[in-house]
Enzyme design. Structure first.
Site, PDB file in Angstrom:
ATOM      1  CG  ASP A   1      19.291   1.016 -29.900  1.00  0.00           C
ATOM      2  OD1 ASP A   1      20.432   1.697 -30.473  1.00  0.00           O
ATOM      3  OD2 ASP A   1      19.282  -0.403 -30.680  1.00  0.00           O
ATOM      4  N   GLY A   2      20.589   4.256 -28.423  1.00  0.00           N
ATOM      5  CA  GLY A   2      21.592   4.620 -27.034  1.00  0.00           C
ATOM      6  C   GLY A   2      21.896   4.028 -26.977  1.00  0.00           C
ATOM      7  CG  ASP A   3      22.466   0.091 -28.505  1.00  0.00           C
ATOM      8  OD1 ASP A   3      22.689   0.661 -29.429  1.00  0.00           O
ATOM      9  OD2 ASP A   3      22.841  -1.423 -28.543  1.00  0.00           O
TER      10      ASP A   3
ATOM     11  N   PRO B   1      26.072   8.491 -35.246  1.00  0.00           N
ATOM     12  CG  PRO B   1      24.305   7.700 -33.617  1.00  0.00           C
ATOM     13  CD  PRO B   1      24.315   8.643 -34.284  1.00  0.00           C
TER      14      PRO B   1
ATOM     15  CB  THR C   1      25.458   5.077 -42.647  1.00  0.00           C
ATOM     16  OG1 THR C   1      25.616   5.556 -44.046  1.00  0.00           O
ATOM     17  CG2 THR C   1      23.162   5.409 -42.738  1.00  0.00           C
ATOM     18  CG  MET C   2      29.029   3.392 -41.151  1.00  0.00           C
ATOM     19  SD  MET C   2      29.586   2.003 -40.290  1.00  0.00           S
ATOM     20  CE  MET C   2      29.283   1.709 -38.434  1.00  0.00           C
TER      21      MET C   2
ATOM     22  CG  HIS D   1      -2.623  -0.744   1.537  1.00  0.00           C
ATOM     23  ND1 HIS D   1      -2.958  -0.882   0.285  1.00  0.00           N
ATOM     24  CD2 HIS D   1      -2.153  -2.357   1.861  1.00  0.00           C
ATOM     25  CE1 HIS D   1      -3.431  -2.183   0.601  1.00  0.00           C
ATOM     26  NE2 HIS D   1      -2.527  -3.178   1.216  1.00  0.00           N
TER      27      HIS D   1
ATOM     28  CB  SER E   1      23.809  -2.619 -37.144  1.00  0.00           C
ATOM     29  OG  SER E   1      22.928  -1.036 -36.644  1.00  0.00           O
ATOM     30  CB  SER E   2      27.517  -1.134 -35.011  1.00  0.00           C
ATOM     31  OG  SER E   2      27.031   0.086 -35.197  1.00  0.00           O
TER      32      SER E   2
END
Length: 475
Positions: A297-299, A455, A391-392, A88, A342-343
């Protein structure tokens, strides 16, 4: 009347008695199964009253909850956790610093089974009893030794890992695994595990752990089919002893496992370059994560850091092969297996394609330029992106275009071209902030919200800069 009061928080409960927590869910299930089977009310009361003596619950939370329209139910500083709280929103009995899931679960089960507590769960642990003869000291080194080991099985239990409201599925799974391991280490057989939201406290970021000692009859009632929509469809197989990891079939030797490499003239140079790349990527981890949070996704930083650590670990135990192509094949295998995302796949494609263009006898600047070009083309072919897609490749392609000038560079002019290539990579990465994403996760986000450099492109520029810095130091 059956009163569920299985809270294990208080060693000396007050006049109000122990609270009823998530163990109530077990009682509902067992009573319902017996009623469905035609048992009398007296039989149901007798059974669940007996089972209740072997049910215990304890909660822990990283945050309070807030009743709509009200302030949080209690204050909990960042980095602290509350042990023994109710459902509670009331605070618990003990506050401590946040630690690992394994340690938290170990503390919870230790508290629940403390024999000095009046709220103790009477859980019988397994034990191993040795009977020794002839002073063998259990080493069995004497011919006339007789050594007897008697294994005493512990209780069989059903475990409920209950989400109090705001934990992720990932966190709940980590806690469930910790609970299974902790109980099995005590010699307890974990028969069933429930993991999910069964008795919640609004948005509280915490969980409760309920353990029910269960004989065969109790398990049969627990396993009985029900139309209750939130009841998990659990397997009837015992959890303990049923988790076996099958060995993957052999797929041939991996390049990174080959210890027969011999060093060559370029080994020292390539090692220094790799060490510089890895340390630089680790320094850039949070910067890359921050860029990726704006459009992905910040990674991205974490992914590159995983690859860097895998390479660092490999470097500690292996020589750098004298053939650059073999090194690139090793790196391709490492990033494919350890980097993830994917990198990792794209870097593996790049390195695999590049490996065939540099050998121990063909490793001049022109050969390296051809290798970079081949790797970039493989990325484009299998990744499906092109320059201008944000992209890269927007950092890599202009740099490789500049590096192709190495095929006609005059003696001593290689460093000037490499410097220009690194500058083009940096400029290409910076220019991605003004590009509309047509590939990658950023392509799913409104263009006006994607205002920072890509990035992946920044990571490529960072790697090339690290290569240049290392070579300039060695020059």
């Amino acid at each position: 009347m059956v009163i569920v009061a299985e809270d294990c928080a208080f060693e000396r409960p007050s006049k109000a008695g122990r609270r009823g927590l998530c163990g109530t869910v077990f009682v509902h299930k067992l009573a319902g199964a017996m009623a469905e089977d035609g048992s009398s009310l007296d039989q149901i009361v007798a059974k669940v009253t007996a089972v209740l003596k072997g049910i215990g619950t304890l909660g822990v939370s990283l945050s309070p909850c807030s009743v709509p329209g009200c302030l949080p139910s209690f204050d909990l500083p960042a980095g602290d956790m509350e042990l023994g709280l109710g459902i509670h929103g009331e605070p618990g009995i003990k506050r401590s610093k946040v630690t690992t899931a394994d340690e938290v679960v170990k503390t919870m089960i230790g508290h629940m089974t403390n024999p000095d507590s009046q709220s103790c769960l009477p859980l019988k642990s397994g034990d191993h009893t040795h009977t020794r003869y002839n002073d063998c000291d259990f080493k069995c080194g004497y011919l006339n030794c007789v050594c007897v080991c008697v294994c005493l099985a512990g209780d069989s239990v059903v475990v409920c890992v209950n989400n109090l409201g705001a934990l992720s599925c990932l966190e709940m799974a980590v806690v469930s695994r910790a609970a299974i391991i902790c109980l099995e280490n005590r010699g307890v057989t974990v028969a069933r595990v429930m993991c999910g939201s069964f008795m919640t406290s609004l948005e509280m970021a915490g969980m409760s752990l309920t353990v029910m000692i269960a004989d065969d009859q109790t398990l049969t009632l627990f396993d009985a089919k029900t139309s209750a929509p939130a009841w998990p469809n659990l397997s009837g197989a015992c959890v303990s002893g049923g988790r076996h990891v099958a060995a993957a079939p052999a797929t041939g030797a991996r390049p990174q496992d080959d210890d027969t490499h011999s060093e060559g003239p370029l080994s020292r140079v390539m090692r220094d370059v790799l060490e510089r790349i890895c340390s630089t990527l680790l320094e850039k981890q949070e910067e890359l994560n921050s860029l990726d949070r704006a459009a992905g996704d910040g990674d991205c930083g974490n992914t590159h850091a995983q690859g860097a650590r895998a390479i660092q670990e490999w470097l500690q135990g292996h020589v750098i092969p004298g053939c650059p192509g073999k090194l690139l094949s090793v790196l391709a295998g490492l990033v494919q297996e350890k980097m993830g995302g994917s990198s990792g796949a794209l870097y593996s494609l790049f390195l695999t394609a590049a490996a065939g263009h540099v050998t121990e006898g063909r490793s001049n600047a022109a050969a390296w330029a051809a290798a970079m070009h081949a790797g970039t083309q493989a990325m484009r072919r299998y990744g499906g992106a092109d320059p201008g897609d944000r992209t890269m490749l927007d950092a890599l392609c202009p740099a490789v275009e500049e590096l192709l000038k190495l095929t006609t560079a005059p003696p001593g002019g290689e460093m000037v071209i490499l410097q220009a290539a690194v500058q083009k990579a940096a400029s290409g990465a910076e220019a991605t902030r003004d590009l509309t994403a047509r590939a990658g996760r950023a392509s799913y986000i409104a263009a006006e919200r994607v205002t920072l450099p890509d990035p992946g492109a920044v990571a490529v520029a960072t790697i090339l800069r690290a290569v240049l810095d290392s070579l300039e130091v060695q020059k």
